[in-house]
Motif scaffolding. Structure first.
Motif, PDB file in Angstrom:
ATOM      1  N   VAL A   1       0.856  -1.182   0.000  1.00 34.18           N
ATOM      2  CA  VAL A   1       0.000   0.000   0.000  1.00 34.18           C
ATOM      3  C   VAL A   1       0.894   1.233   0.000  1.00 34.18           C
ATOM      4  CG1 VAL A   1      -1.782   1.303   1.223  1.00 34.18           C
ATOM      5  CG2 VAL A   1      -1.818  -1.206   1.248  1.00 34.18           C
TER       6      VAL A   1
ATOM      7  N   GLU B   1       2.153   4.701   0.871  1.00 32.05           N
ATOM      8  CA  GLU B   1       1.965   5.603   2.013  1.00 32.05           C
ATOM      9  C   GLU B   1       2.384   7.038   1.707  1.00 32.05           C
ATOM     10  OE1 GLU B   1       4.010   3.912   5.371  1.00 32.05           O
ATOM     11  OE2 GLU B   1       2.379   2.493   5.756  1.00 32.05           O
ATOM     12  N   ARG B   2       3.268   7.195   0.721  1.00 28.01           N
ATOM     13  CA  ARG B   2       3.719   8.551   0.393  1.00 28.01           C
ATOM     14  C   ARG B   2       4.191   8.590  -1.046  1.00 28.01           C
ATOM     15  NH1 ARG B   2       8.289   9.502   3.756  1.00 28.01           N
ATOM     16  NH2 ARG B   2       9.650   9.026   1.997  1.00 28.01           N
TER      17      ARG B   2
ATOM     18  N   ASN C   1       4.209   0.340   1.956  1.00 30.26           N
ATOM     19  CA  ASN C   1       4.186  -0.597   3.075  1.00 30.26           C
ATOM     20  C   ASN C   1       3.907  -1.996   2.533  1.00 30.26           C
ATOM     21  OD1 ASN C   1       3.186  -2.249   5.343  1.00 30.26           O
ATOM     22  ND2 ASN C   1       3.277  -0.335   6.494  1.00 30.26           N
TER      23      ASN C   1
ATOM     24  N   ASP D   1       4.228  -5.004   6.434  1.00 29.30           N
ATOM     25  CA  ASP D   1       4.650  -4.179   7.581  1.00 29.30           C
ATOM     26  C   ASP D   1       6.090  -3.689   7.461  1.00 29.30           C
ATOM     27  OD1 ASP D   1       2.189  -4.293   8.948  1.00 29.30           O
ATOM     28  OD2 ASP D   1       2.698  -6.261   9.787  1.00 29.30           O
TER      29      ASP D   1
ATOM     30  N   GLN E   1       8.468  -0.812   5.402  1.00 29.02           N
ATOM     31  CA  GLN E   1       8.410   0.392   4.571  1.00 29.02           C
ATOM     32  C   GLN E   1       9.547   0.357   3.555  1.00 29.02           C
ATOM     33  OE1 GLN E   1       8.271   3.670   7.477  1.00 29.02           O
ATOM     34  NE2 GLN E   1       6.108   3.907   6.973  1.00 29.02           N
TER      35      GLN E   1
ATOM     36  N   VAL F   1      -1.553   7.965  -3.102  1.00 28.56           N
ATOM     37  CA  VAL F   1      -1.417   7.514  -1.718  1.00 28.56           C
ATOM     38  C   VAL F   1      -2.654   6.675  -1.355  1.00 28.56           C
ATOM     39  CG1 VAL F   1      -1.347   8.274   0.690  1.00 28.56           C
ATOM     40  CG2 VAL F   1      -0.004   9.489  -1.043  1.00 28.56           C
ATOM     41  N   GLY F   2      -2.428   5.546  -0.706  1.00 27.05           N
ATOM     42  CA  GLY F   2      -3.505   4.652  -0.332  1.00 27.05           C
ATOM     43  C   GLY F   2      -3.795   3.575  -1.356  1.00 27.05           C
TER      44      GLY F   2
END
Length: 293
Positions: A224, A226-227, A240, A243, A245, A259-260
């Motif tokens: 996913v 995140e930025r 991610n 878990d 990064q 994002v997302g």
């Protein structure tokens, strides 16, 4: 010891060392000409030689015509060129540079790096350049020595160290690396015992949208975003995955990612560390080592 000669007890002015300071350290009350001539005057060279040498160096650093100016009338890049010329004036055997571009803005720093490498190659003078900027080290150096807590981690050409880091510190030194503790959560990597962590560089990662065709789809992991950060020539993604990064790059010509958004992440290779040692692992899904999407 320089060229087999112990210089500890020799006066500094006679050691044959030129020094370029981080903050220029030019004499404010002296003109450009007098700053460059300073070391020659200390050595009491004759005036004709000093004048010829100063003008030779002014031409070399592309500041001829500015010899009557004072440091306050120069830009940061011009001041550092004067500092470089002052260090070279006495024809030193060795040139020491202490983070010479630290006080200069990014664009000028980039220009001066190329200029300095060209000058040093042209003059053929042995130079030791101290820097915390990895890009600077890669661009300027013929040989890099990475130090950590007072000891040498690794030394070699920039390409050797970048491609084949021997220690955990060296592997994480270049670029924006991601560090993960369980690399086995990613598909198709061989198992290595007693691994402390894995180190992943952005160029080792391929991020794809769910509707894009992937050559190594079965070995990709879902992540996913995140930025998303614009970096001028590319987009930097923070994803991610399990878990972890992971930092990756995506070309501006590719479809945008938000994002997302759920994406597929394929890791071509990574470094694993066992104690202080580092080793490179290839994703076993790669049929050909030269494949690099």
């Amino acid at each position: 010891v320089i060229d087999g000669k112990v210089v500890n007890n020799i006066p500094a002015s006679e050691r044959g060392i030129g020094f370029v300071f981080q903050n220029y350290a030019l004499f404010r009350y002296m003109t450009v000409y007098d700053n460059i001539a300073f070391g020659l005057n200390v050595k009491k060279e004759n005036k004709k030689y000093i004048d010829e040498r100063v003008h030779e160096l002014l031409k070399l650093i592309s500041l001829d015509g500015l010899e009557k100016r004072y440091p306050s009338q120069l830009s940061g890049g011009q001041r550092q060129r004067v500092a470089f010329a002052r260090a070279l004036a006495p024809n030193p055997h060795l040139l020491l540079l202490d983070e010479p571009f630290a006080a200069i803005d990014a664009k000028v720093r980039q220009e001066l790096r190329s200029w300095l490498k060209e000058m040093i190659e042209k003059l053929g003078i042995t130079s030791i350049f101290v820097t915390h900027d990895q890009d600077e080290a890669i661009e300027v150096a013929d040989e890099i020595i990475i130090t950590n807590k007072g000891h040498i981690e690794q030394k070699g050409t920039p390409l050797e160290i970048y491609q084949n880091p021997q220690t955990a510190f060296a592997a994480s030194f270049f670029g924006q690396t991601s560090q993960i503790t369980n690399y086995q959560s990613f598909h198709s990597f061989p198992k290595v015992d007693n691994v402390d962590k894995a180190i992943i560089r952005p160029e080792f990662v391929k991020v794809s949208k769910k509707n894009e065709v992937q050559r190594f789809g079965p070995s990709a992991s879902e992540g996913v975003v995140e930025r998303v950060s614009f970096r001028g020539d590319s987009l930097e993604l923070l994803v991610n995955v399990n878990d972890n990064q992971i930092i990756a790059k995506r070309g501006l010509e590719e479809k945008s990612i938000a994002v997302g958004e759920k994406v597929d992440v394929f890791i071509y290779r990574l470094f694993v560390t066992v104690g202080e040692k580092a080793m490179l692992l290839e994703n076993q899904s790669l049929v050909d080592d030269s494949v690099f999407i």
